[in-house]
Scaffold this motif. Structure first.
Motif, PDB file in Angstrom:
ATOM      1  N   GLU A 138      54.520  13.091  34.304  1.00  0.00           N
ATOM      2  CA  GLU A 138      53.248  13.311  34.584  1.00  0.00           C
ATOM      3  C   GLU A 138      52.537  14.313  33.712  1.00  0.00           C
ATOM      4  N   LYS A 139      53.244  15.444  33.448  1.00  0.00           N
ATOM      5  CA  LYS A 139      52.448  16.463  32.490  1.00  0.00           C
ATOM      6  C   LYS A 139      52.179  15.897  31.108  1.00  0.00           C
ATOM      7  N   GLU A 140      52.994  15.145  30.660  1.00  0.00           N
ATOM      8  CA  GLU A 140      52.725  14.310  29.405  1.00  0.00           C
ATOM      9  C   GLU A 140      51.579  13.338  29.465  1.00  0.00           C
ATOM     10  N   ALA A 141      51.420  12.567  30.565  1.00  0.00           N
ATOM     11  CA  ALA A 141      50.135  11.711  30.938  1.00  0.00           C
ATOM     12  C   ALA A 141      49.030  12.673  30.778  1.00  0.00           C
ATOM     13  N   GLN A 142      49.090  13.687  31.445  1.00  0.00           N
ATOM     14  CA  GLN A 142      47.911  14.453  31.470  1.00  0.00           C
ATOM     15  C   GLN A 142      47.357  14.946  29.936  1.00  0.00           C
ATOM     16  N   LYS A 143      48.295  15.378  29.131  1.00  0.00           N
ATOM     17  CA  LYS A 143      48.109  15.828  27.981  1.00  0.00           C
ATOM     18  C   LYS A 143      47.591  14.716  26.978  1.00  0.00           C
TER      19      LYS A 143
ATOM     20  N   PRO B 216      47.757  13.229  41.630  1.00  0.00           N
ATOM     21  CA  PRO B 216      47.899  13.244  43.194  1.00  0.00           C
ATOM     22  C   PRO B 216      46.943  14.391  43.515  1.00  0.00           C
ATOM     23  N   LEU B 217      46.916  15.484  42.763  1.00  0.00           N
ATOM     24  CA  LEU B 217      45.980  16.475  43.388  1.00  0.00           C
ATOM     25  C   LEU B 217      44.610  16.155  43.146  1.00  0.00           C
ATOM     26  N   VAL B 218      43.946  15.461  41.965  1.00  0.00           N
ATOM     27  CA  VAL B 218      42.816  14.961  41.942  1.00  0.00           C
ATOM     28  C   VAL B 218      42.363  14.033  43.287  1.00  0.00           C
ATOM     29  N   ARG B 219      43.268  13.092  43.440  1.00  0.00           N
ATOM     30  CA  ARG B 219      42.915  12.410  44.639  1.00  0.00           C
ATOM     31  C   ARG B 219      42.818  13.072  45.969  1.00  0.00           C
ATOM     32  N   GLU B 220      43.836  14.098  46.011  1.00  0.00           N
ATOM     33  CA  GLU B 220      43.589  14.940  47.256  1.00  0.00           C
ATOM     34  C   GLU B 220      42.270  15.699  47.350  1.00  0.00           C
TER      35      GLU B 220
ATOM     36  N   THR C 183      39.477   6.743  45.057  1.00  0.00           N
ATOM     37  CA  THR C 183      40.958   7.173  44.626  1.00  0.00           C
ATOM     38  C   THR C 183      41.753   6.102  44.439  1.00  0.00           C
ATOM     39  N   LYS C 184      41.252   4.839  44.396  1.00  0.00           N
ATOM     40  CA  LYS C 184      41.887   3.462  43.885  1.00  0.00           C
ATOM     41  C   LYS C 184      41.495   2.982  42.728  1.00  0.00           C
TER      42      LYS C 184
ATOM     43  N   ARG D 104      44.228   5.914  39.240  1.00  0.00           N
ATOM     44  CA  ARG D 104      45.399   5.167  39.555  1.00  0.00           C
ATOM     45  C   ARG D 104      46.570   5.491  38.757  1.00  0.00           C
ATOM     46  N   THR D 105      47.835   5.793  39.147  1.00  0.00           N
ATOM     47  CA  THR D 105      48.903   6.254  38.285  1.00  0.00           C
ATOM     48  C   THR D 105      49.382   5.113  37.358  1.00  0.00           C
ATOM     49  N   GLU D 106      49.211   3.808  37.454  1.00  0.00           N
ATOM     50  CA  GLU D 106      49.671   3.049  36.450  1.00  0.00           C
ATOM     51  C   GLU D 106      48.741   2.445  35.646  1.00  0.00           C
ATOM     52  N   ALA D 107      47.493   2.992  35.590  1.00  0.00           N
ATOM     53  CA  ALA D 107      46.636   2.575  34.424  1.00  0.00           C
ATOM     54  C   ALA D 107      47.124   2.918  32.878  1.00  0.00           C
ATOM     55  N   LYS D 108      46.591   2.191  32.041  1.00  0.00           N
ATOM     56  CA  LYS D 108      47.031   2.549  30.866  1.00  0.00           C
ATOM     57  C   LYS D 108      46.425   3.824  30.295  1.00  0.00           C
TER      58      LYS D 108
END
Length: 528
Positions: free
Chosen positions: A151-156, A350-354, A397-398, A403-407
């Motif tokens: 999760e952290k890596e994806a953000q970076k 998840p936080l942004v969606r919330e 949110t979708k 979305r979590t699985e997007a490239k």
């Protein structure tokens, strides 16, 4: 090598050759071409020469321009040389085995050639910049190995790898050079790092992934042609002023900001939008008015210096119900969308969606609590102007960006695309437009205003198994074919007997029947 083999080089050269005729005539229109792999090649287009002369810059750490003049030449003087060059580039490099790309060095060298005049720099890039200034590594692969830190890596990975491109971009903006990047790729190119340049110089990113010479060449040509012919200006500076009691909080969009009050725009065009958020910092008198003024100083394509001023005056109210009655859904949602896009690189998804969901809930809760008449707790009460807000929020949110699985690159492109998007295009991006196309010829009446039939709501009850539907969001068109569609309709629309016969890479043709002609009309209208 990758660009040559996938046909991206040929597609770019062909597109450029076709759009030269669309460039504005006159002495101000000057052009230059450079190609690059692990070195940079400029072309001397001077009319006196028999043919364009290639000048190679081998140093990709400390670049320079090989000639101060003759690399960028008035179009009227070099049209034949230019056409000859564009025809020969694909064959000249057809045996190129260099897989390295000196992207950063190439744009720096091109910038040095045009820094006296400023203007537009269009860059075609198809692999990860791997050598010279701003060389990048395949961060995506590194991020995938360690799943717990995923999760952290994806953000970076959604933030630029380092400051190099941002620093280059600020320098480009200072000399009024606007950069657009056309990414024709099969792999990861670190969009987050590359896009810092167009974003800061008022340009934009075009993303063709996975690039296919068969289906994307036409799109590349159309995008390039519109990029050159659309209403646009150069060397612009913009400022927003507002009356006492209100102040500007933040500007959002593609620009460079050197001083707090002004926004610098090396390039500005009719597709770009800015969002400005305001802060209420002093008492406002109920019943009075608030004024806002936006001033944009810019140079037209023909060299005129102009100023455009837009003034807006709005009434002040202390009644919340008035505020809800006058709410502008599209703008409100556009604001949610842009806020979300700026948060994604620095916060967990998840936080942004919330946060997005909470924005919607809080608005509706305030309406219920302070404006609505007393009703049972189970009843949903929505203000008339914002009744679609929950639907759009759910769609957001979708969407690709949340979305979590997007490239990673797709998400980076989405963030970049959203940053300068206008309100009419923002809603279809997350809540696409859908039309039924299996019965286009039967239900269409002559007296209808629009070529495009009315849109359907996006829920399963509006889709039947014997239907074919077109879904479109301003970037992509998808065609969905139901399981039990009449084979005759498939034959008329696609020229094949069954769905199975449609290849994965498919270019829509016009067949000689009313249904197919109608579909092509609809798609061309959408494109227009």
């Amino acid at each position: 090598m990758n660009a040559v083999q996938t046909g991206a080089t040929a597609a770019a050269c062909s597109a450029i050759k076709q759009v030269i005729t669309d460039l504005p005539e006159g002495p101000r229109t000057r052009v230059g071409v450079a190609t690059f792999d692990s070195t940079i090649h400029f072309y001397n287009l001077k009319r006196a020469l028999q043919q364009p002369l290639m000048l190679i810059v081998p140093d990709v750490q400390d670049v320079y321009t090989p000639l101060q003049t003759d690399v960028i030449v008035p179009l009227s003087e070099c049209r034949q040389h230019l056409e000859l060059l564009l025809e020969s580039i694909p064959t000249m490099f057809q045996n190129n085995r260099t897989s390295e790309s000196a992207f950063g060095a190439a744009i720096k060298a091109a910038f040095l050639a045009m820094k006296d005049t400023g203007g537009k720099l269009l860059v075609f890039q198809s692999v990860l910049p791997s050598i010279g200034i701003g060389a990048l590594s395949a961060r995506e692969a590194e991020g995938r190995t360690n799943i717990s830190a995923g999760e952290k890596e994806a953000q970076k990975l959604l933030q630029p790898a380092d400051k190099t491109f941002k620093e280059l971009a600020v320098e480009f903006a200072e000399y009024q050079v606007c950069v657009d990047v056309f990414v024709t790729t099969q792999t990861y190119v670190d969009m987050a790092s590359i896009s810092a340049i167009p974003r800061t110089t008022g340009g934009q990113v075009y993303y063709y992934y996975p690039f296919s010479a068969l289906s994307d060449s036409a799109k590349l040509y159309n995008d390039l042609r519109w990029n050159i012919t659309r209403p646009q200006g150069f060397e612009a500076v913009m400022r927003l002023r507002c009356s006492q009691g209100i102040q500007v909080q933040e500007y959002y969009g593609n620009f460079c900001k050197r001083i707090p009050t002004d926004v610098d725009l090396p390039g500005i065009d009719c597709d770009k939008t800015f969002m400005v958020t305001l802060k209420h910092d002093d008492k406002l008198q109920d019943g009075s008015e608030c004024a806002f003024q936006c001033a944009l100083l810019y140079t037209t394509v023909h060299g005129q210096r102009r100023i455009r001023v837009i003034t807006l005056s709005l009434p002040v109210t202390s009644m919340l119900s008035n505020l809800f009655r006058a709410a502008d859904l599209d703008t409100q949602f556009c604001c949610f969308l842009k806020h979300a896009a700026t948060e994604v690189p620095s916060k967990p998804l998840p936080l942004v969606r919330e946060q997005v969901t909470n924005l919607c809930i809080n608005a509706l809760f305030s309406y219920r609590k302070f404006c609505a008449t007393v009703s049972s707790s189970g009843q949903l009460i929505l203000p008339e102007a914002l009744k679609l807000l929950p639907l759009y929020t759910l769609a957001l949110t979708k969407s690709t960006g949340l979305r979590t699985e997007a490239k990673i690159d797709e998400r980076s492109f989405w963030i970049n695309y959203v940053s300068s998007l206008s309100a009419p295009l923002a809603i279809p991006l997350v809540y696409p437009r859908m039309v039924a196309i299996h019965d286009l010829d039967s239900k269409f009446q002559e007296d209808e205003e629009s070529v495009i039939p009315s849109f359907l709501p996006l829920s399963s009850e509006h889709i039947s198994d014997d239907g074919i539907y077109l879904l479109e969001n301003g970037l992509d068109c998808l065609i969905y074919i139901g399981d039990s569609v009449n084979p005759d309709i498939i034959r008329r629309l696609f020229g094949v007997a069954t769905v199975e016969e449609i290849p994965t890479l498919f270019v829509l043709q016009q067949h000689d029947n009313p249904l197919s002609k109608k579909l092509n009309e609809v798609i061309n209208e959408i494109r227009r």
